[in-house]
Design a protein around this motif. Structure first.
Motif, PDB file in Angstrom:
ATOM      1  N   ARG A   9      43.009  66.628  32.376  1.00 46.98           N
ATOM      2  CA  ARG A   9      42.510  65.822  33.400  1.00 46.98           C
ATOM      3  C   ARG A   9      41.170  66.619  33.722  1.00 46.98           C
ATOM      4  O   ARG A   9      40.821  67.069  34.789  1.00 46.98           O
ATOM      5  N   GLN A 208      43.595  62.170  28.104  1.00 47.61           N
ATOM      6  CA  GLN A 208      43.559  62.505  29.577  1.00 47.61           C
ATOM      7  C   GLN A 208      44.284  61.815  30.355  1.00 47.61           C
ATOM      8  O   GLN A 208      44.893  60.621  29.939  1.00 47.61           O
ATOM      9  N   GLY A 210      46.024  60.954  34.801  1.00 48.03           N
ATOM     10  CA  GLY A 210      45.967  61.269  36.142  1.00 48.03           C
ATOM     11  C   GLY A 210      44.813  60.832  36.735  1.00 48.03           C
ATOM     12  O   GLY A 210      43.987  60.279  36.013  1.00 48.03           O
ATOM     13  N   HIS A 212      41.076  61.394  38.126  1.00 47.80           N
ATOM     14  CA  HIS A 212      40.044  62.447  38.037  1.00 47.80           C
ATOM     15  C   HIS A 212      39.030  62.504  39.310  1.00 47.80           C
ATOM     16  O   HIS A 212      38.897  61.567  40.003  1.00 47.80           O
ATOM     17  N   GLY A 220      47.492  59.110  30.373  1.00 47.15           N
ATOM     18  CA  GLY A 220      48.276  60.311  29.797  1.00 47.15           C
ATOM     19  C   GLY A 220      49.015  59.855  28.550  1.00 47.15           C
ATOM     20  O   GLY A 220      48.819  59.099  27.640  1.00 47.15           O
ATOM     21  N   ASP A 238      51.390  61.868  33.247  1.00 46.68           N
ATOM     22  CA  ASP A 238      50.115  61.868  33.291  1.00 46.68           C
ATOM     23  C   ASP A 238      49.405  63.318  33.540  1.00 46.68           C
ATOM     24  O   ASP A 238      48.359  63.708  33.797  1.00 46.68           O
TER      25      ASP A 238
END
Length: 274
Positions: A9, A208, A210, A212, A220, A238
């Protein structure tokens, strides 16, 4: 060979992202991984072009790459940085994937070819090409006895690239990504499995995930898929994490013998209505 995908993340600050990566890499190595893939924009997930310009330097002498090379050497693994932004002379950036060997030396480089430029009804136009310069070459490199093909995120929507990688010898294809939540929910799994099935290759996708610090939300669900299209490892969330799987060249050869689509492909003329 055992391989691993790291889910992150990432935020806009390289130092924080590298600090977050280190324990995840250690976890992957402790699980026996000899090749480890990180997501797209591992080093910095900036809020905008100005934020990217603040943290992304040139490739030569890049301080973040030096830290990553030291990590690869310290752990004795192939560390594949899914992508990092590299400043170019024309004030744009390359979205560059870097494979580091167990000796810390660069084994392969790939610049993302396909850039997302779109006008979507009800939304602002998105022009990735305003910020990034696309690459122009498919890349296949050895990872011990396995041949690795490189792709990044949006590339997964372009089967000809994956066909070229497989015909170039790739047995494992990496798809580091930062998929949005809506497109991830709709397309992530089916695209990755399709690319594995049609090429008879392993596909490893490090994502990646979630919300940010820059306000973006990514899907995710990192996963590893075998040459028959079966998901052999996946994170069903995620949050940051690690997945691993064993792979073999024999499984690739078997899948390609059972369905010889690469060998059976033919060129054809296009006689289409104007």
């Amino acid at each position: 060979m055992k391989i691993a995908a790291i889910q992150m993340r990432s935020g806009p600050e390289p130092e924080a992202n590298l600090a977050a990566l280190e324990p995840l890499l250690a976890e992957a190595v402790a699980a026996g991984a000899h090749y480890v893939l990180t997501p797209e924009v591992t080093v910095a997930f900036a809020e905008n072009r100005e934020g990217l310009a603040r943290v992304a330097g040139p490739y030569e002498g890049n301080p973040q790459l030096a830290v990553l090379a030291d990590l690869a050497k310290r752990h004795g693994v192939f560390l594949h940085i899914g992508s990092m932004a590299v400043a170019l002379e024309d004030r744009r950036f390359a979205n560059r994937s870097v494979l580091l060997g167990p000796d810390g030396q660069v084994q392969g480089l790939y610049d993302k070819i396909h850039l997302f430029d779109a006008d979507i009804a009800g939304l602002n136009a998105y022009r990735e090409s305003d910020t990034y310069k696309g690459g122009d070459a498919a890349v296949v490199v050895p990872v011990d006895d396995i041949k690795l093909g490189m792709a990044i995120c949006y590339d997964v929507r372009f089967p000809p690239l994956f066909n070229a990688l497989a015909n170039g010898g790739a047995q494992l294809i990496a798809v580091p990504a930062a998929f949005t939540v809506p497109t991830g929910e709709a397309h992530w799994e089916v695209l990755l499995r399709a690319r594995a099935i049609e090429t008879g290759s392993y596909v490893i996708a490090a994502a990646q995930g979630g919300v940010h610090p820059n306000g973006r939300a990514t899907y995710g669900h990192s996963m590893i898929i075998d040459p028959w299209g079966k998901i052999v490892a996946m994170l069903d969330h995620d949050a940051p994490g690690v997945i691993t799987a064993e792979i073999s060249a024999e499984a690739v050869a078997d899948a390609r013998q059972r369905v010889p689509a690469l060998a059976n492909a033919r060129d054809f003329a296009k006689a289409l209505p104007r």
